[in-house]
Design a protein around this motif. Sequence first.
Motif, PDB file in Angstrom:
ATOM      1  N   ARG A 143      10.879   4.416  28.893  1.00  0.00           N
ATOM      2  CA  ARG A 143      10.156   3.191  29.233  1.00  0.00           C
ATOM      3  C   ARG A 143       8.834   3.540  29.918  1.00  0.00           C
ATOM      4  N   ILE A 144       8.879   4.474  30.838  1.00  0.00           N
ATOM      5  CA  ILE A 144       7.675   4.855  31.579  1.00  0.00           C
ATOM      6  C   ILE A 144       6.590   5.394  30.644  1.00  0.00           C
ATOM      7  N   ILE A 145       6.963   6.218  29.668  1.00  0.00           N
ATOM      8  CA  ILE A 145       5.942   6.799  28.786  1.00  0.00           C
ATOM      9  C   ILE A 145       5.552   5.858  27.643  1.00  0.00           C
ATOM     10  N   GLY A 146       6.221   4.715  27.536  1.00  0.00           N
ATOM     11  CA  GLY A 146       5.788   3.711  26.564  1.00  0.00           C
ATOM     12  C   GLY A 146       6.598   3.630  25.290  1.00  0.00           C
ATOM     13  N   PHE A 147       7.714   4.333  25.206  1.00  0.00           N
ATOM     14  CA  PHE A 147       8.531   4.294  23.995  1.00  0.00           C
ATOM     15  C   PHE A 147       9.472   3.097  23.979  1.00  0.00           C
ATOM     16  N   LEU A 148       9.818   2.575  25.140  1.00  0.00           N
ATOM     17  CA  LEU A 148      10.616   1.356  25.259  1.00  0.00           C
ATOM     18  C   LEU A 148       9.810   0.354  26.072  1.00  0.00           C
ATOM     19  N   ASN A 149       9.887  -0.927  25.683  1.00  0.00           N
ATOM     20  CA  ASN A 149       9.239  -1.927  26.529  1.00  0.00           C
ATOM     21  C   ASN A 149      10.223  -2.379  27.602  1.00  0.00           C
ATOM     22  N   ASN A 150       9.750  -3.135  28.568  1.00  0.00           N
ATOM     23  CA  ASN A 150      10.594  -3.550  29.693  1.00  0.00           C
ATOM     24  C   ASN A 150      11.808  -4.342  29.227  1.00  0.00           C
ATOM     25  N   GLU A 151      11.620  -5.214  28.247  1.00  0.00           N
ATOM     26  CA  GLU A 151      12.720  -6.036  27.753  1.00  0.00           C
ATOM     27  C   GLU A 151      13.800  -5.171  27.095  1.00  0.00           C
ATOM     28  N   GLU A 152      13.391  -4.198  26.276  1.00  0.00           N
ATOM     29  CA  GLU A 152      14.357  -3.299  25.643  1.00  0.00           C
ATOM     30  C   GLU A 152      15.130  -2.512  26.699  1.00  0.00           C
ATOM     31  N   TYR A 153      14.420  -2.008  27.687  1.00  0.00           N
ATOM     32  CA  TYR A 153      15.067  -1.229  28.744  1.00  0.00           C
ATOM     33  C   TYR A 153      16.063  -2.082  29.521  1.00  0.00           C
ATOM     34  N   GLU A 154      15.638  -3.259  29.963  1.00  0.00           N
ATOM     35  CA  GLU A 154      16.518  -4.118  30.768  1.00  0.00           C
ATOM     36  C   GLU A 154      17.746  -4.548  29.976  1.00  0.00           C
ATOM     37  N   SER A 155      17.565  -4.867  28.706  1.00  0.00           N
ATOM     38  CA  SER A 155      18.686  -5.255  27.852  1.00  0.00           C
ATOM     39  C   SER A 155      19.681  -4.099  27.714  1.00  0.00           C
ATOM     40  N   TYR A 156      19.163  -2.898  27.504  1.00  0.00           N
ATOM     41  CA  TYR A 156      20.011  -1.715  27.376  1.00  0.00           C
ATOM     42  C   TYR A 156      20.732  -1.432  28.692  1.00  0.00           C
ATOM     43  N   LYS A 157      20.023  -1.558  29.790  1.00  0.00           N
ATOM     44  CA  LYS A 157      20.613  -1.306  31.108  1.00  0.00           C
ATOM     45  C   LYS A 157      21.786  -2.253  31.360  1.00  0.00           C
ATOM     46  N   VAL A 158      21.611  -3.529  31.061  1.00  0.00           N
ATOM     47  CA  VAL A 158      22.690  -4.508  31.244  1.00  0.00           C
ATOM     48  C   VAL A 158      23.876  -4.156  30.361  1.00  0.00           C
ATOM     49  N   ALA A 159      23.605  -3.773  29.101  1.00  0.00           N
ATOM     50  CA  ALA A 159      24.685  -3.427  28.172  1.00  0.00           C
ATOM     51  C   ALA A 159      25.463  -2.210  28.657  1.00  0.00           C
ATOM     52  N   VAL A 160      24.751  -1.185  29.120  1.00  0.00           N
ATOM     53  CA  VAL A 160      25.415   0.032  29.594  1.00  0.00           C
ATOM     54  C   VAL A 160      26.215  -0.260  30.861  1.00  0.00           C
ATOM     55  N   GLU A 161      25.617  -0.984  31.781  1.00  0.00           N
ATOM     56  CA  GLU A 161      26.299  -1.264  33.046  1.00  0.00           C
ATOM     57  C   GLU A 161      27.502  -2.180  32.879  1.00  0.00           C
ATOM     58  N   SER A 162      27.515  -2.991  31.832  1.00  0.00           N
ATOM     59  CA  SER A 162      28.651  -3.888  31.619  1.00  0.00           C
ATOM     60  C   SER A 162      29.672  -3.311  30.646  1.00  0.00           C
ATOM     61  N   HIS A 163      29.384  -2.129  30.107  1.00  0.00           N
ATOM     62  CA  HIS A 163      30.315  -1.475  29.183  1.00  0.00           C
ATOM     63  C   HIS A 163      31.545  -1.023  29.970  1.00  0.00           C
ATOM     64  N   PRO A 164      32.730  -1.087  29.356  1.00  0.00           N
ATOM     65  CA  PRO A 164      33.961  -0.714  30.075  1.00  0.00           C
ATOM     66  C   PRO A 164      33.922   0.661  30.724  1.00  0.00           C
ATOM     67  N   PHE A 165      33.189   1.586  30.154  1.00  0.00           N
ATOM     68  CA  PHE A 165      33.150   2.937  30.713  1.00  0.00           C
ATOM     69  C   PHE A 165      31.894   3.173  31.541  1.00  0.00           C
ATOM     70  N   ASN A 166      31.113   2.116  31.714  1.00  0.00           N
ATOM     71  CA  ASN A 166      29.947   2.144  32.598  1.00  0.00           C
ATOM     72  C   ASN A 166      29.065   3.375  32.427  1.00  0.00           C
ATOM     73  N   GLY A 167      28.757   3.686  31.172  1.00  0.00           N
ATOM     74  CA  GLY A 167      27.843   4.789  30.901  1.00  0.00           C
ATOM     75  C   GLY A 167      28.500   6.142  30.815  1.00  0.00           C
ATOM     76  N   ARG A 168      29.804   6.222  30.992  1.00  0.00           N
ATOM     77  CA  ARG A 168      30.506   7.506  30.925  1.00  0.00           C
ATOM     78  C   ARG A 168      31.333   7.561  29.655  1.00  0.00           C
ATOM     79  N   THR A 169      31.442   8.706  29.082  1.00  0.00           N
ATOM     80  CA  THR A 169      32.249   8.903  27.883  1.00  0.00           C
ATOM     81  C   THR A 169      33.728   8.924  28.255  1.00  0.00           C
ATOM     82  N   GLN A 170      34.534   8.253  27.438  1.00  0.00           N
ATOM     83  CA  GLN A 170      35.968   8.229  27.685  1.00  0.00           C
ATOM     84  C   GLN A 170      36.574   9.550  27.232  1.00  0.00           C
ATOM     85  N   LEU A 171      37.392  10.139  28.079  1.00  0.00           N
ATOM     86  CA  LEU A 171      38.106  11.366  27.727  1.00  0.00           C
ATOM     87  C   LEU A 171      39.473  10.975  27.207  1.00  0.00           C
ATOM     88  N   VAL A 172      39.836  11.508  26.053  1.00  0.00           N
ATOM     89  CA  VAL A 172      41.109  11.156  25.432  1.00  0.00           C
ATOM     90  C   VAL A 172      42.151  12.194  25.754  1.00  0.00           C
TER      91      VAL A 172
END
Length: 110
Positions: A81-110
Amino acid sequence: MTQEAFHLSFNTHTVYVTLDDGIYKINRDDLSRESVQHLPEPSKEKPIIVLHKSQFDMAKSYLMSIDNPLRMDLESAELYRIIGFLNNEEYESYKVAVESHPFNGRTQLV
């Protein structure tokens, strides 16, 4: 990619990005962009790295897929986002999706 890892490139290279509206030199200290007219010729004494937004755009849906166990982490998304590859809206949307994901950004170990 952590901010520390990203900054390692600056130890040996000058970093440039190509965006939809031009070519920019990335400032080592704060990742701000400085517009340039053209890319300099790389040399052994003055090596460069060029990151192209168009290439990132082709991989963006894969890198930002919430179900992808290899998706980019939030720190990397913030750098893009800082270097201009993502806009603020894309970043914020992704951040919300990751933070609300059941594994909260971490890979599930099986």
